[in-house]
Scaffold this motif. Structure first.
Motif, mmCIF file in Angstrom:
data_model
loop_
_atom_site.group_PDB
_atom_site.id
_atom_site.type_symbol
_atom_site.label_atom_id
_atom_site.label_comp_id
_atom_site.label_asym_id
_atom_site.label_seq_id
_atom_site.Cartn_x
_atom_site.Cartn_y
_atom_site.Cartn_z
ATOM 1 N N VAL A 81 32.806 106.595 82.301
ATOM 2 C CA VAL A 81 31.754 107.556 82.636
ATOM 3 C C VAL A 81 32.308 108.650 83.537
ATOM 4 C CG1 VAL A 81 29.893 105.855 82.409
ATOM 5 C CG2 VAL A 81 30.981 106.214 84.643
ATOM 6 N N ASN A 82 31.524 109.724 83.669
ATOM 7 C CA ASN A 82 31.959 110.827 84.519
ATOM 8 C C ASN A 82 31.546 110.607 85.974
ATOM 9 O OD1 ASN A 82 29.186 111.509 84.538
ATOM 10 N ND2 ASN A 82 29.440 112.897 82.809
ATOM 11 N N ALA A 83 32.017 111.490 86.835
ATOM 12 C CA ALA A 83 31.750 111.353 88.272
ATOM 13 C C ALA A 83 30.263 111.466 88.583
ATOM 14 C CB ALA A 83 32.547 112.402 89.046
ATOM 15 N N ALA A 84 29.543 112.292 87.830
ATOM 16 C CA ALA A 84 28.111 112.455 88.081
ATOM 17 C C ALA A 84 27.375 111.133 87.888
ATOM 18 C CB ALA A 84 27.532 113.522 87.162
ATOM 19 N N SER A 85 27.793 110.350 86.901
ATOM 20 C CA SER A 85 27.161 109.048 86.672
ATOM 21 C C SER A 85 27.464 108.087 87.820
ATOM 22 C CB SER A 85 27.641 108.454 85.345
ATOM 23 O OG SER A 85 27.206 109.240 84.260
ATOM 24 N N MET A 86 28.702 108.087 88.284
ATOM 25 C CA MET A 86 29.066 107.227 89.413
ATOM 26 C C MET A 86 28.329 107.638 90.682
ATOM 27 S SD MET A 86 31.089 104.720 88.740
ATOM 28 C CE MET A 86 32.406 104.110 87.704
ATOM 29 N N ARG A 87 28.170 108.936 90.853
ATOM 30 C CA ARG A 87 27.462 109.430 92.037
ATOM 31 C C ARG A 87 25.976 109.086 91.952
ATOM 32 N NH1 ARG A 87 29.693 113.787 91.992
ATOM 33 N NH2 ARG A 87 31.220 113.387 93.632
ATOM 34 N N GLY A 88 25.435 109.122 90.744
ATOM 35 C CA GLY A 88 24.015 108.876 90.566
ATOM 36 C C GLY A 88 23.584 107.498 90.990
ATOM 37 N N ARG B 102 19.015 110.092 84.198
ATOM 38 C CA ARG B 102 19.455 111.144 85.123
ATOM 39 C C ARG B 102 19.012 112.521 84.628
ATOM 40 N NH1 ARG B 102 25.054 111.085 84.862
ATOM 41 N NH2 ARG B 102 25.326 113.186 84.087
ATOM 42 N N ASP B 103 18.462 113.319 85.539
ATOM 43 C CA ASP B 103 17.996 114.680 85.235
ATOM 44 C C ASP B 103 16.900 114.700 84.174
ATOM 45 O OD1 ASP B 103 19.811 115.861 87.060
ATOM 46 O OD2 ASP B 103 21.405 115.818 85.561
ATOM 47 N N GLU B 104 16.150 113.607 84.090
ATOM 48 C CA GLU B 104 15.060 113.525 83.125
ATOM 49 C C GLU B 104 13.718 113.404 83.850
ATOM 50 O OE1 GLU B 104 15.383 113.653 79.831
ATOM 51 O OE2 GLU B 104 17.583 113.617 79.759
ATOM 52 N N LEU C 45 36.298 103.951 84.800
ATOM 53 C CA LEU C 45 35.915 102.733 84.089
ATOM 54 C C LEU C 45 34.729 102.126 84.825
ATOM 55 C CD1 LEU C 45 39.445 101.151 83.504
ATOM 56 C CD2 LEU C 45 38.071 102.431 81.865
ATOM 57 N N ILE C 46 33.710 101.708 84.099
ATOM 58 C CA ILE C 46 32.489 101.236 84.751
ATOM 59 C C ILE C 46 32.740 99.923 85.505
ATOM 60 C CG2 ILE C 46 30.869 102.382 83.190
ATOM 61 C CD1 ILE C 46 30.562 99.706 81.712
ATOM 62 N N PRO C 47 32.257 99.817 86.751
ATOM 63 C CA PRO C 47 32.333 98.553 87.481
ATOM 64 C C PRO C 47 31.214 97.613 87.059
ATOM 65 C CG PRO C 47 31.316 100.220 88.856
ATOM 66 C CD PRO C 47 31.699 100.908 87.575
ATOM 67 N N THR C 48 30.218 98.161 86.366
ATOM 68 C CA THR C 48 29.072 97.434 85.839
ATOM 69 C C THR C 48 28.305 98.392 84.943
ATOM 70 O OG1 THR C 48 26.871 96.593 86.398
ATOM 71 C CG2 THR C 48 27.928 97.985 88.015
ATOM 72 N N SER C 49 27.633 97.871 83.911
ATOM 73 C CA SER C 49 26.872 98.772 83.047
ATOM 74 C C SER C 49 25.576 99.230 83.702
ATOM 75 C CB SER C 49 26.572 98.123 81.691
ATOM 76 O OG SER C 49 25.865 96.914 81.841
ATOM 77 N N GLU C 50 25.305 98.776 84.929
ATOM 78 C CA GLU C 50 24.248 99.394 85.739
ATOM 79 C C GLU C 50 24.435 100.904 85.764
ATOM 80 O OE1 GLU C 50 23.582 100.253 90.454
ATOM 81 O OE2 GLU C 50 24.652 98.436 89.882
ATOM 82 N N VAL C 51 25.696 101.334 85.861
ATOM 83 C CA VAL C 51 25.988 102.769 85.972
ATOM 84 C C VAL C 51 25.530 103.507 84.719
ATOM 85 C CG1 VAL C 51 27.803 104.504 86.259
ATOM 86 C CG2 VAL C 51 27.937 102.330 87.513
ATOM 87 N N ALA D 41 17.303 107.167 92.151
ATOM 88 C CA ALA D 41 16.549 108.209 91.441
ATOM 89 C C ALA D 41 16.654 109.558 92.154
ATOM 90 C CB ALA D 41 15.087 107.800 91.306
ATOM 91 N N ARG D 42 16.677 109.521 93.482
ATOM 92 C CA ARG D 42 16.797 110.778 94.231
ATOM 93 C C ARG D 42 18.160 111.425 93.980
ATOM 94 N NH1 ARG D 42 15.212 108.863 98.487
ATOM 95 N NH2 ARG D 42 13.033 109.549 98.365
ATOM 96 N N ARG D 43 19.196 110.616 93.921
ATOM 97 C CA ARG D 43 20.540 111.133 93.628
ATOM 98 C C ARG D 43 20.598 111.687 92.207
ATOM 99 N NH1 ARG D 43 24.221 108.005 97.476
ATOM 100 N NH2 ARG D 43 26.001 108.676 96.241
ATOM 101 N N MET D 44 19.932 110.989 91.282
ATOM 102 C CA MET D 44 19.991 111.370 89.866
ATOM 103 C C MET D 44 18.954 112.410 89.476
ATOM 104 S SD MET D 44 20.545 107.733 87.893
ATOM 105 C CE MET D 44 18.921 107.133 88.360
ATOM 106 N N GLN D 45 17.984 112.664 90.360
ATOM 107 C CA GLN D 45 16.817 113.476 90.019
ATOM 108 C C GLN D 45 16.138 112.911 88.776
ATOM 109 O OE1 GLN D 45 15.078 116.292 91.654
ATOM 110 N NE2 GLN D 45 16.075 114.876 93.079
#
Length: 434
Positions: free
Chosen positions: A198-205, A247-249, A234-240, A367-371
């Protein structure tokens, strides 16, 4: 991410609640940034008012046919200062965001207060640990003749990796399939196949970045036509990957709750854990997990967490594995969690319970991080609540079966619920055994 308005309204109370998590909030640092923000905004408003006043005067002078060049020069100077002020304000806002991103979630009011795992509270137990009439062996010794191969994995990659062969590999696959079937057909989750990178935005979210960058495996994606390289993870868990679906939805109210599950490998560098659980499969750089994620209305998240814990427990009950449920205290919770339950399975070789699932309510923190929002009954966007947990960690479940269902002759009885997934095989026998 914590709501920055809470810091502005009552930072002392926030600091007290975070202290329960052994986190020291830099109150002075935040107040200093806030003072700069207010000063910058105040000066910008002052300059805008002055520019508007001068612009009116310029208009009046020009209307009279008089020279307005001096005032126009003054307006140009104000424009330059406004631009500089806007740039500085943007920098301050970035600093405030970075500050907030480093703050853990506030603990739920019902979370036990404590400094470490010793202060966690047992909620309940299921099952009675088996009494053996032979010397119990750990999963490493039990699995050695069943296809559990650590030496070859070290040759292929290095320490903290595992190679499974033959029947034990099939049992590992059977466990994942059984978990997915249970959660989709009995608990109403939608099965997903997600990217493992995944990208950095997903990890940050979901809160892995920037706090836990050292615990992640990263890869470089080459830029297109001379563009800059992008860092992927690489995902540490599919939670990400599952949580970032929203995200952004802005999700329709009627779509809630959203329930996702996925079976994926998980990759963790285990930074800071060297020397812990070095033997066997308990702590690996690569392991499989069936993840549970729910995206819910804020009013439903407390009840949803209790529901998810029961859903994970069902797996252990069907596998006839003794376990305990623990409510984690404030000092032992993960960074993003407001409330967490751990499920610990009994491992007879260690004569103790070990974690096999952790389930958390993140409330609006992720959710706040991901909007990530939904439209409430009044049609206004509102932050969602997110929850996640293991349903279960596949490798640790395999460990628990090897140890709890081992036999004196070295074989391992396969729980009845897994027989259909094993093609009718009811036990794993050592190589060469009849």
């Amino acid at each position: 991410m914590i709501d920055i308005q809470l810091l502005r309204k009552d930072i002392s109370t926030v600091a007290e609640r975070l202290a329960q998590r052994k986190f020291s909030l830099d109150v002075d640092g935040f107040n200093a940034l806030e003072a700069q923000r207010k000063q910058c905004q105040s000066r910008s408003e002052e300059l805008q008012g002055l520019r508007n006043s001068l612009s009116k005067q310029i208009g009046m002078l020009k209307g009279k046919g008089e020279d307005a060049s001096a005032l126009m020069e003054q307006v140009n100077g104000i424009a330059d200062e406004l631009k500089s002020s806007a740039t500085r304000l943007e920098q301050i806002q970035v600093e405030l965001t970075n500050f907030a991103e480093g703050i853990p979630n506030l603990p739920h009011p019902t979370t036990p207060i404590g400094a470490s795992e010793e202060n966690n509270v047992e909620v309940r137990r299921f099952g009675t640990p088996r009494q053996f009439d032979f010397e119990v062996r750990d999963h490493v010794d039990v699995g050695a003749s069943l296809g559990l191969d650590f030496d070859t994995a070290v040759k292929l990659t290095g320490s903290r990796f595992t190679l499974l062969k033959g029947g034990i590999a099939r049992l590992h696959r059977a466990l994942a399939q059984f978990m997915l079937d249970t959660h989709t057909m009995e608990h109403g989750y939608t099965e997903c196949y997600t990217p493992y990178i995944v990208n950095a935005a997903s990890m940050r979210g979901t809160g892995q970045l920037p706090k836990f960058a050292d615990g992640l495996f990263s890869v470089k994606k080459g830029g297109q036509e001379g563009g800059e390289e992008e860092t992927l993870y690489l995902i540490p868990t599919s939670e990400v990957s599952l949580t970032n679906i929203v995200r952004d939805e802005i999700v329709p109210l009627a779509s809630l709750p959203m329930k996702f599950t996925a079976h994926t490998p998980c990759f963790r560098s285990e930074a800071g854990s060297y020397g812990r659980d070095t033997r066997g499969m308990i702590r690996q750089h690569q392991f499989d997990k069936v993840e549970l994620v729910q995206i819910v209305h804020p009013d439903e998240s407390d009840a949803t967490l209790e529901q998810m814990v029961l859903q994970a427990e069902v797996i252990l009950q069907k596998l006839d594995l003794p376990y305990q449920v623990m409510a984690l205290c404030t000092g032992d919770m993960g960074f993003s969690a407001a409330k967490t339950y751990d499920i610990n399975v009994w491992l007879p070789a260690q004569n103790t319970y070990r974690e096999i699932s952790s389930l958390s309510n993140m409330e609006a923190f992720q959710a706040r991080r991901m909007q990530a929002r939904f439209r409430n009954a009044q049609g206004k966007p509102e932050l969602l609540h997110t929850l996640n947990g293991s349903g279960l960690a596949v490798g640790r479940t395999l460990v628990a079966i090897l140890e709890n269902h081992q036999q004196a002759d070295g074989s391992v009885n396969i729980p009845a619920v897994l027989h259909p997934y094993m093609g009718g095989v009811i036990s794993l026998k050592p190589e060469g055994a009849n």
